[in-house]
Every structure is written in structure tokens, then in C-alpha cells.
Motif scaffolding. Structure first.
Motif, PDB file in Angstrom:
ATOM      1  N   GLY A  50       0.830  -1.210   0.000  1.00  0.00           N
ATOM      2  CA  GLY A  50       0.000   0.000   0.000  1.00  0.00           C
ATOM      3  C   GLY A  50       0.861   1.254   0.000  1.00  0.00           C
ATOM      4  N   ARG A  51       1.892   1.260   0.832  1.00  0.00           N
ATOM      5  CA  ARG A  51       2.797   2.422   0.873  1.00  0.00           C
ATOM      6  C   ARG A  51       3.471   2.629  -0.485  1.00  0.00           C
ATOM      7  NH1 ARG A  51       5.228   4.819   4.973  1.00  0.00           N
ATOM      8  NH2 ARG A  51       7.290   4.476   4.086  1.00  0.00           N
ATOM      9  N   ALA A  52       3.864   1.537  -1.096  1.00  0.00           N
ATOM     10  CA  ALA A  52       4.509   1.641  -2.414  1.00  0.00           C
ATOM     11  C   ALA A  52       3.521   2.196  -3.452  1.00  0.00           C
ATOM     12  CB  ALA A  52       5.040   0.279  -2.849  1.00  0.00           C
ATOM     13  N   LEU A  53       2.273   1.736  -3.404  1.00  0.00           N
ATOM     14  CA  LEU A  53       1.287   2.204  -4.388  1.00  0.00           C
ATOM     15  C   LEU A  53       1.035   3.707  -4.251  1.00  0.00           C
ATOM     16  CD1 LEU A  53      -1.340  -0.702  -4.346  1.00  0.00           C
ATOM     17  CD2 LEU A  53       0.418  -0.221  -6.071  1.00  0.00           C
ATOM     18  N   LEU A  54       1.112   4.203  -3.019  1.00  0.00           N
ATOM     19  CA  LEU A  54       0.885   5.629  -2.793  1.00  0.00           C
ATOM     20  C   LEU A  54       1.978   6.489  -3.431  1.00  0.00           C
ATOM     21  CD1 LEU A  54      -0.421   5.468   0.861  1.00  0.00           C
ATOM     22  CD2 LEU A  54      -1.695   6.234  -1.146  1.00  0.00           C
ATOM     23  N   GLN A  55       3.089   5.862  -3.759  1.00  0.00           N
ATOM     24  CA  GLN A  55       4.163   6.607  -4.437  1.00  0.00           C
ATOM     25  C   GLN A  55       3.978   6.578  -5.952  1.00  0.00           C
ATOM     26  OE1 GLN A  55       8.122   6.026  -2.381  1.00  0.00           O
ATOM     27  NE2 GLN A  55       6.843   4.645  -1.199  1.00  0.00           N
ATOM     28  N   GLN A  56       2.811   6.131  -6.400  1.00  0.00           N
ATOM     29  CA  GLN A  56       2.433   6.118  -7.813  1.00  0.00           C
ATOM     30  C   GLN A  56       3.511   5.508  -8.708  1.00  0.00           C
ATOM     31  OE1 GLN A  56       1.361  10.417  -7.826  1.00  0.00           O
ATOM     32  NE2 GLN A  56      -0.661   9.636  -8.340  1.00  0.00           N
ATOM     33  N   PRO A  57       3.813   4.230  -8.457  1.00  0.00           N
ATOM     34  CA  PRO A  57       4.883   3.597  -9.244  1.00  0.00           C
ATOM     35  C   PRO A  57       4.491   3.401 -10.707  1.00  0.00           C
ATOM     36  CG  PRO A  57       3.710   1.971  -7.915  1.00  0.00           C
ATOM     37  CD  PRO A  57       3.185   3.321  -7.506  1.00  0.00           C
ATOM     38  N   LYS A  58       5.481   3.551 -11.570  1.00  0.00           N
ATOM     39  CA  LYS A  58       5.303   3.063 -12.953  1.00  0.00           C
ATOM     40  C   LYS A  58       5.751   1.615 -12.987  1.00  0.00           C
ATOM     41  CE  LYS A  58       5.686   7.317 -15.577  1.00  0.00           C
ATOM     42  NZ  LYS A  58       6.599   8.358 -15.064  1.00  0.00           N
ATOM     43  N   VAL A  59       6.733   1.317 -12.133  1.00  0.00           N
ATOM     44  CA  VAL A  59       7.241  -0.050 -12.027  1.00  0.00           C
ATOM     45  C   VAL A  59       7.344  -0.394 -10.539  1.00  0.00           C
ATOM     46  CG1 VAL A  59       9.096  -1.643 -12.657  1.00  0.00           C
ATOM     47  CG2 VAL A  59       8.684   0.399 -14.062  1.00  0.00           C
ATOM     48  N   LEU A  60       6.570  -1.373 -10.134  1.00  0.00           N
ATOM     49  CA  LEU A  60       6.571  -1.797  -8.739  1.00  0.00           C
ATOM     50  C   LEU A  60       7.515  -2.994  -8.628  1.00  0.00           C
ATOM     51  CD1 LEU A  60       5.098  -1.379  -6.017  1.00  0.00           C
ATOM     52  CD2 LEU A  60       3.290  -2.867  -6.871  1.00  0.00           C
ATOM     53  N   LEU A  61       8.499  -2.875  -7.732  1.00  0.00           N
ATOM     54  CA  LEU A  61       9.505  -3.925  -7.572  1.00  0.00           C
ATOM     55  C   LEU A  61       9.241  -4.593  -6.232  1.00  0.00           C
ATOM     56  CD1 LEU A  61      12.463  -1.481  -8.404  1.00  0.00           C
ATOM     57  CD2 LEU A  61      11.485  -3.160 -10.002  1.00  0.00           C
TER      58      LEU A  61
END
Ligand code: ATP
Length: 238
Positions: A147-158
């Protein structure tokens, strides 16, 4: 459309001792790539380098056609490369809500809306908003980390070792969220996962890394129907 492009990427912990060698990898928007391979193959090293937390030892990384400065974690996040590390890196003393709020710069209504979207993905976190992250179950902690990662609006989620310490049933509840994010937001996902079968069921494509080189790559559906090829690729490392 290609979003992440690595060309001739060398990665490792000291010059002259690369443990990822000349890696070429392209990932499309909305594509989930499972990054498989035996222990020590270089999967974590690759993700950490893409996230700018390790200086690269050579080669190029670009996102959406723009080169990303190596070894610069802020530049990587700005470019849209966002890492969920295997230790999940939560603020254990802070509540679930605070962990989410700290992940975004935006304020006011935009922030509330963004947090709400994450909670729609992980409804079980709603009842846990006031609980310290350190008190959450392993599965909830992984949801919070994603969830925290998604809030950073990733183009590429690792995502490194998604299932580490989690029961398969918990992993099975998290993986569909990655599919939704890939399909709906066109986010690319690079997923390091030890459960080969679960990874192949979720991913579009799999890459097997052995000794820092791509030993095998194919569509996940093809490999799921011929798991022996994946096993052979792993054994190739013996
Ligand atoms: P695992 O599933 O065991 O995490 P992996 O595929 O992620 O495996 P890496 O952790 O990237 O593999 O390790 C690749 C190589 O780098 C291994 O030889 C490992 O011993 C080495 N290595 C990992 N971390 C460090 C470090 N901090 N300093 C020096 N060498 C390291």
C-alpha cells in the motif's frame, strides 16, 4: 509499450565483482514479470540496484524512455521505480494510517482519496488503521508495505520476496491486487517470488536468473504448463 528497460546492467557490491552481469530486460506497462531463480542468483541485488539503493556497476536503466540516474534512490522513485523490500521497511511504532500517510507528499482531500484507494485494495487494513504496524500480522504488514509503495504512484513496482514468512493462503489474497494494479493502472510489476507455481499463476512472463544471468524467459502460461523447464533452469546452476 515498454516502460522499464535495462541494457547491459551490471550490479553488485563492489567494482570488478558484479553478481548481475550485462542484464537486458524490458517490461511493458501493465505487465507482471516473475523474477525467479535459486538463492544467491542476484534477484535482490537487481531490484535494489533498480531502486537506486546500490550504485550500478555498468549499463543503462530507463523508465518511459528517460534514463534513470544510477545509485540515486530519490531519482529512482521520481522516475517511478518503487521497491517493496523483503524486510517491508515499515515504521513499526507508527500506526497503519500514519504509515500510509507518510508515504505520500500530497495533502488534504487528494491524500485521503489516495489512502482510500489503497484501502479498497486491502479492505482488511481498514479495521487496523489505529494499530501500530509492528502489531499487524505478517500478511497485513505486507499489504501495508505494498500500500505504501502504491501511494508513491509507481510506474514499475519492484517486490522482493512477496511471500516471505506468509502462509500461501495469505499470498493468494495479495497476488490478485497486483493483477488489478497492473490491469487498471497499467503499472508494471517485477515480482521476486519463491513459490514458483503461485508466481507463474499471477505473472504474464517469467525470467529465471541464475548466477546473475537470464537462464530462461518465457510466458508464464507456457512455463506453468511445463514446469520442468523452470526446474531444469534452476538446476543448471548446480
Ligand atoms: P536470495 O533468494 O538468497 O535472496 P538472490 O537471488 O536475491 O537470492 P542476492 O541476494 O541478490 O541473490 O545475492 C547475489 C550475490 O550477492 C550472492 O552471491 C550474495 O552472496 C551476494 N550478496 C548479497 N548481499 C550482499 C552484500 N550486502 N554484500 C556483498 N555481497 C552480497
Amino acid at each position: 509499450m515498454t516502460v522499464l528497460e535495462c541494457r547491459g546492467l551490471d550490479a553488485g557490491y563492489s567494482r570488478g565483482k558484479a553478481c548481475v552481469h550485462g542484464l537486458d530486460l524490458s517490461v511493458d506497462a501493465g505487465e507482471i514479470v516473475a523474477l525467479l531463480g535459486p538463492n544467491g542468483a542476484g534477484k535482490t541485488t537487481l531490484l535494489t540496484t533498480l531502486a537506486g539503493l546500490l550504485p550500478s556497476l555498468g549499463g543503462e536503466v530507463s523508465v518511459g524512455g528517460q534514463a534513470v540516474r544510477a545509485g540515486d534512490a530519490r531519482a529512482a522513485v521520481r522516475a517511478g521505480l518503487v521497491l517493496v523490500p523483503d524486510d517491508r521497511s515499515l515504521f513499526k511504532q507508527l500506526t497503519t494510517r500514519q504509515n500510509l500517510q507518510l508515504a505520500i507528499r500530497r495533502r488534504g482531500a487528494a491524500r485521503t482519496e489516495a489512502v482510500d484507494r489503497v484501502l479498497d485494495h486491502f479492505p482488511s487494513l481498514r479495521a487496523r488503521l489505529k494499530v501500530a504496524a509492528g502489531e499487524l500480522s505478517g500478511g497485513e504488514q505486507q499489504m501495508l508495505a505494498i500500500g505504501r509503495a502504491l501511494l508513491q504512484q509507481p510506474k514499475v513496482l519492484l517486490i522482493d520476496e512477496l511471500s516471505m514468512g506468509l502462509a500461501p493462503i495469505v499470498v493468494e489474497s495479495i497476488l490478485p491486487v497486483l493483477r488489478e494494479v497492473a490491469d487498471n493502472d497499467r503499472t508494471a510489476v517485477v515480482l521476486v517470488e519463491q513459490h514458483v507455481r503461485l508466481a507463474l499463476d499471477t505473472a504474464d512472463r517469467a525470467v529465471v536468473l541464475v548466477h546473475g544471468e537470464i537462464e530462461l524467459t518465457d510466458s508464464a502460461a507456457t512455463l506453468a504448463g511445463d514446469i520442468g523447464r523452470v526446474e531444469e533452469a534452476y538446476l543448471g546452476s548446480a
